[in-house]
Design an enzyme around this catalytic site. Structure first.
Site, mmCIF file in Angstrom:
data_model
loop_
_atom_site.group_PDB
_atom_site.id
_atom_site.type_symbol
_atom_site.label_atom_id
_atom_site.label_comp_id
_atom_site.label_asym_id
_atom_site.label_seq_id
_atom_site.Cartn_x
_atom_site.Cartn_y
_atom_site.Cartn_z
ATOM 1 N N GLY A 1 -85.968 -47.708 62.816
ATOM 2 C CA GLY A 1 -86.113 -46.246 62.766
ATOM 3 C C GLY A 1 -84.978 -45.609 63.548
ATOM 4 O O GLY A 1 -85.145 -44.576 64.196
ATOM 5 N N THR A 16 -82.461 -43.917 62.725
ATOM 6 C CA THR A 16 -81.964 -42.580 62.385
ATOM 7 C C THR A 16 -83.066 -41.522 62.566
ATOM 8 O O THR A 16 -82.858 -40.346 62.277
ATOM 9 C CB THR A 16 -81.473 -42.539 60.915
ATOM 10 O OG1 THR A 16 -82.546 -42.997 60.086
ATOM 11 C CG2 THR A 16 -80.259 -43.421 60.711
ATOM 12 N N GLY A 17 -84.218 -41.953 63.037
ATOM 13 C CA GLY A 17 -85.363 -41.029 63.128
ATOM 14 C C GLY A 17 -85.313 -40.118 64.350
ATOM 15 O O GLY A 17 -84.487 -40.261 65.249
ATOM 16 N N LYS A 29 -97.597 -44.814 69.051
ATOM 17 C CA LYS A 29 -98.847 -44.386 68.457
ATOM 18 C C LYS A 29 -98.583 -43.758 67.085
ATOM 19 O O LYS A 29 -97.441 -43.365 66.862
ATOM 20 C CB LYS A 29 -99.574 -43.421 69.385
ATOM 21 C CG LYS A 29 -98.943 -42.013 69.441
ATOM 22 C CD LYS A 29 -99.733 -41.139 70.341
ATOM 23 C CE LYS A 29 -100.413 -40.036 69.597
ATOM 24 N NZ LYS A 29 -99.588 -38.912 69.196
ATOM 25 N N ASP A 32 -97.896 -45.176 75.385
ATOM 26 C CA ASP A 32 -98.572 -43.891 75.514
ATOM 27 C C ASP A 32 -97.648 -43.119 76.439
ATOM 28 O O ASP A 32 -97.638 -43.370 77.645
ATOM 29 C CB ASP A 32 -99.960 -44.055 76.138
ATOM 30 C CG ASP A 32 -100.692 -42.727 76.159
ATOM 31 O OD1 ASP A 32 -100.077 -41.726 76.576
ATOM 32 O OD2 ASP A 32 -101.856 -42.674 75.752
ATOM 33 N N HIS A 33 -96.833 -42.228 75.866
ATOM 34 C CA HIS A 33 -95.750 -41.675 76.687
ATOM 35 C C HIS A 33 -96.261 -40.871 77.888
ATOM 36 O O HIS A 33 -95.539 -40.644 78.834
ATOM 37 C CB HIS A 33 -94.759 -40.863 75.842
ATOM 38 C CG HIS A 33 -95.226 -39.483 75.513
ATOM 39 N ND1 HIS A 33 -96.063 -39.216 74.465
ATOM 40 C CD2 HIS A 33 -94.978 -38.289 76.095
ATOM 41 C CE1 HIS A 33 -96.300 -37.915 74.422
ATOM 42 N NE2 HIS A 33 -95.656 -37.333 75.402
ATOM 43 N N LYS A 82 -95.108 -40.320 82.541
ATOM 44 C CA LYS A 82 -94.884 -39.083 83.297
ATOM 45 C C LYS A 82 -95.158 -39.335 84.778
ATOM 46 O O LYS A 82 -96.149 -39.970 85.139
ATOM 47 C CB LYS A 82 -95.786 -37.961 82.769
ATOM 48 C CG LYS A 82 -95.419 -37.527 81.344
ATOM 49 C CD LYS A 82 -96.282 -36.359 80.893
ATOM 50 C CE LYS A 82 -96.166 -36.103 79.405
ATOM 51 N NZ LYS A 82 -95.045 -35.269 79.002
ATOM 52 N N GLU A 110 -100.970 -26.676 74.547
ATOM 53 C CA GLU A 110 -99.631 -26.512 73.974
ATOM 54 C C GLU A 110 -99.510 -25.179 73.252
ATOM 55 O O GLU A 110 -100.438 -24.749 72.574
ATOM 56 C CB GLU A 110 -99.354 -27.614 72.947
ATOM 57 C CG GLU A 110 -99.284 -28.994 73.529
ATOM 58 C CD GLU A 110 -98.930 -30.016 72.453
ATOM 59 O OE1 GLU A 110 -97.742 -30.130 72.129
ATOM 60 O OE2 GLU A 110 -99.848 -30.666 71.932
ATOM 61 N N ASP A 154 -104.711 -37.339 67.759
ATOM 62 C CA ASP A 154 -103.364 -37.074 68.254
ATOM 63 C C ASP A 154 -103.308 -37.079 69.784
ATOM 64 O O ASP A 154 -102.326 -37.531 70.362
ATOM 65 C CB ASP A 154 -102.902 -35.707 67.713
ATOM 66 C CG ASP A 154 -101.430 -35.453 67.968
ATOM 67 O OD1 ASP A 154 -100.616 -36.353 67.670
ATOM 68 O OD2 ASP A 154 -101.081 -34.368 68.464
ATOM 69 N N HIS A 204 -103.825 -40.051 74.981
ATOM 70 C CA HIS A 204 -103.393 -39.431 76.235
ATOM 71 C C HIS A 204 -104.569 -39.025 77.134
ATOM 72 O O HIS A 204 -104.586 -39.317 78.327
ATOM 73 C CB HIS A 204 -102.530 -38.197 75.964
ATOM 74 C CG HIS A 204 -101.393 -38.452 75.011
ATOM 75 N ND1 HIS A 204 -100.678 -39.610 75.008
ATOM 76 C CD2 HIS A 204 -100.856 -37.678 74.021
ATOM 77 C CE1 HIS A 204 -99.733 -39.554 74.067
ATOM 78 N NE2 HIS A 204 -99.833 -38.391 73.447
ATOM 79 N N LYS A 260 -103.417 -26.960 70.095
ATOM 80 C CA LYS A 260 -102.101 -26.434 69.740
ATOM 81 C C LYS A 260 -102.198 -24.926 69.535
ATOM 82 O O LYS A 260 -103.263 -24.391 69.287
ATOM 83 C CB LYS A 260 -101.624 -27.082 68.440
ATOM 84 C CG LYS A 260 -101.428 -28.593 68.603
ATOM 85 C CD LYS A 260 -100.252 -29.091 67.809
ATOM 86 C CE LYS A 260 -100.014 -30.562 68.004
ATOM 87 N NZ LYS A 260 -99.125 -30.887 69.114
HETATM 88 C C1 BG6 Z 1 -97.713 -36.482 71.146
HETATM 89 C C2 BG6 Z 1 -98.454 -35.754 70.058
HETATM 90 O O1 BG6 Z 1 -98.273 -37.747 71.353
HETATM 91 O O2 BG6 Z 1 -97.795 -35.732 72.349
HETATM 92 C C3 BG6 Z 1 -97.888 -34.357 69.884
HETATM 93 O O3 BG6 Z 1 -98.339 -36.464 68.846
HETATM 94 C C4 BG6 Z 1 -97.890 -33.621 71.189
HETATM 95 O O4 BG6 Z 1 -98.637 -33.632 68.921
HETATM 96 C C5 BG6 Z 1 -97.207 -34.443 72.265
HETATM 97 O O5 BG6 Z 1 -97.199 -32.400 71.013
HETATM 98 C C6 BG6 Z 1 -97.346 -33.797 73.620
HETATM 99 O O6 BG6 Z 1 -96.527 -34.485 74.514
HETATM 100 P P1 BG6 Z 1 -95.810 -33.750 75.714
HETATM 101 O O7 BG6 Z 1 -95.123 -34.830 76.475
HETATM 102 O O8 BG6 Z 1 -94.868 -32.749 75.113
HETATM 103 O O9 BG6 Z 1 -96.916 -33.097 76.474
#
Ligand code: BG6
Length: 501
Positions: free
Chosen positions: A21, A23-24, A161, A190-191, A195, A229, A248, A253, A353
């Site tokens: 991926g 180029t993604g 994910k 899980d990004h 943090k 968000e 999502d 998260h 959102k």
């Molecule tokens: C992602 C979701 O995992 O996390 C997105 O798929 C969401 O929809 C994003 O906007 C939020 O991450 P962060 O780091 O911008 O709070």
């Protein structure tokens, strides 16, 4: 595959990182800037190479030029010529379609050549930065062409994910992965765990007697986790339509944050000790029945509205979203963790959102003291609040009551906010820098273990199933507001409110 090679993990950081991926969006917005900043901070090993695999035809030079363009847009550090020259020389591009088995054989030959050239000793990171429908195909390709079977070094698989779309599909995917990679070589991203303030939760709890000794149902009235968000789904309508806020944000998260906030102290700081305690929290969440869900879950979907002064469309008018969509863009839950520490203390969760705020925060509201001494009208006693600010502000806020010096014997809440005070809080490294560095070091603490993912799906599936069998009168909140009225009623019913500190 040689899982035994994992033993040597910390001594040898040299590796080739293969990004499927290449180029993604993820590669350009997160992975390349993270790799650049690792170069900038001198954390990337000397012997390292990146092979980006994509379906589009392009030369190394074209690809490198595109990476530079992305770095200029997304890197947190300015582009220094020397650092870019170093990164540039590490990057290679390879074109093939993920379904084309001959591509994997070519990749194998190329990696072996690079091994000799860069002295990466057979160590490999396979990063799947692709849509989930390709996960199995790519892992199958890695398997059949014996890409991960290098006896000399280690191989690690990094997977983004969504990990499945429910428990059944997640199990199926996991079984496929396990045929090729052992559990301790699978890094499920899980990004949020990358943090800084999420990592800080354990430090705050387990390095401060003032917090940890009060960290239970005896002293805590309720805990709120809000991931809010302003953005809408944008161009991700197709993905989001099959996902909704539950899949999502909540299944991953929110569950990860909840488990760090509520876990018992682990026996040590080793990966498995921490993950074991996190898992127990998810397993102890009170089982949701449809009756409980009726009273304790609120689903919402945004209508059109104004965000930051700009008119924005309703969810149903977003690209690739059906006009009668029943997908939730907001969810609020009240839940209980049925263990000795937490029984009786409600946890309120909300995420959505197109809201009126962009913030991620945990609010811990402590129980109030009996109004025996200071009970007059001027003795307003606000509850003690500990706010763990994850973003955009990073740091801790604490509220406590003091005498109001401008009056004879009034009381005012003092608000101590360290989120702006410490210079160390500035320029927080992007989550992916930390995560990539940990993958290189072979430290999986900030990644989800399979049983955590499994338990989270068991929890989320019940709620998703309930939601999918119900028709809601969506939209039920205007873009730019703080979500459906019912989300406020959920707390008001308990005599509480969402704190916006
Ligand atoms: C992602 C979701 O995992 O996390 C997105 O798929 C969401 O929809 C994003 O906007 C939020 O991450 P962060 O780091 O911008 O709070």
């Amino acid at each position: 595959m040689n899982p035994g090679n994992e033993e040597k993990k910390n001594d040898n950081l040299s590796a080739i990182m293969v990004i499927f991926g290449g180029t993604g969006d993820l590669t350009h917005r997160k992975l390349m800037p993270a790799l650049y900043n690792l170069v900038y901070d001198k954390l990337l090993p000397e012997r390292f190479a990146i092979v980006s695999v994509g379906r589009r035809e392009k030369t190394n030079e074209q690809y490198r030029a595109e990476v530079l363009e992305s770095l200029n847009k997304y890197s947190r550090n300015k582009i220094d010529e020397g650092c870019w020259a170093r990164l540039r020389n590490l990057i290679y591009y390879m074109q093939f379609d993920f379904t084309d088995q001959s591509g994997y054989s070519r990749l194998k030959d190329f990696l072996e050549e690079l091994d000799l050239k860069v002295h990466t000793e057979g160590n490999r990171i396979f990063y799947l930065a692709v849509a989930p429908e390709y996960f199995e195909t790519i892992v199958y390709g890695i398997h059949t062409s014996n890409l991960a079977g290098n006896k000399k070094g280690w191989s690690r698989l990094v997977i983004e994910k969504p990990f499945g779309k429910d428990l059944v599909t997640a199990r199926k995917l996991n079984n496929k992965l396990l045929k090729v990679f052992p559990e301790n070589s699978i890094y499920r991203i899980d990004h949020y765990l990358g943090k800084e303030m999420i990592q800080n939760i354990m430090v705050l709890r387990f390095c401060n007697s003032v917090f940890e000794s009060l960290w239970s149902n005896k002293f805590i009235d309720n805990i709120q986790i809000s991931l809010l968000e302003k953005q809408g789904v944008g161009t991700r309508g197709e993905y989001y339509e099959n996902s909704g806020a539950m899949r999502d944000m909540v299944q991953n998260h929110v569950m990860q944050i909840l488990s760090l906030v509520a876990m018992e102290p682990p026996v040590n700081l080793k990966t498995d000790a921490i993950r074991t305690e996190k898992l127990k929290v998810i397993q102890a969440i009170e089982e949701f029945t449809p009756e409980l869900l009726r009273d304790n879950a609120v689903f919402g979907q945004y209508g059109k509205g104004i965000v930051d002064g700009m008119p924005v469309p309703a969810y149903r008018d977003e690209e690739k979203v059906p006009k009668n969509s029943n997908t939730e863009t907001f969810v609020a839950l009240k839940l209980h963790i049925n263990n000795f520490r937490w029984a009786g203390t409600p946890f309120y969760i909300r995420t959505g959102k197109r809201l009126g705020a962009n913030s991620a925060e945990i609010v811990v509201q402590f129980k109030s003291l009996p109004k025996v001494l200071y009970f007059k009208e001027r003795h307003v006693q606000e509850p003690n609040l500990l706010v763990i600010r994850i973003q955009p502000n990073v740091g801790v806020f604490f509220q406590f009551n003091t005498k109001d010096f401008s009056t004879h014997d009034g009381i005012i809440p003092t608000k101590m906010d360290t989120s702006h005070l410490s210079p160390a809080q500035g320029n927080t490294p992007e989550a992916y820098e930390r995560l990539i560095f940990d993958i290189l070091r072979g430290d999986a603490t900030l990644f989800s273990r399979w049983d955590e993912v499994e338990a989270s799906w068991m929890f989320a599936d019940r709620i998703i199933e309930y939601r999918e069998h119900k028709r809601f009168s969506f939209p039920n909140y205007e873009a730019g507001t703080m979500g459906p009225v019912k989300a406020f009623e959920l707390l008001a019913r308990d005599g509480k409110e969402w704190w916006n500190i």
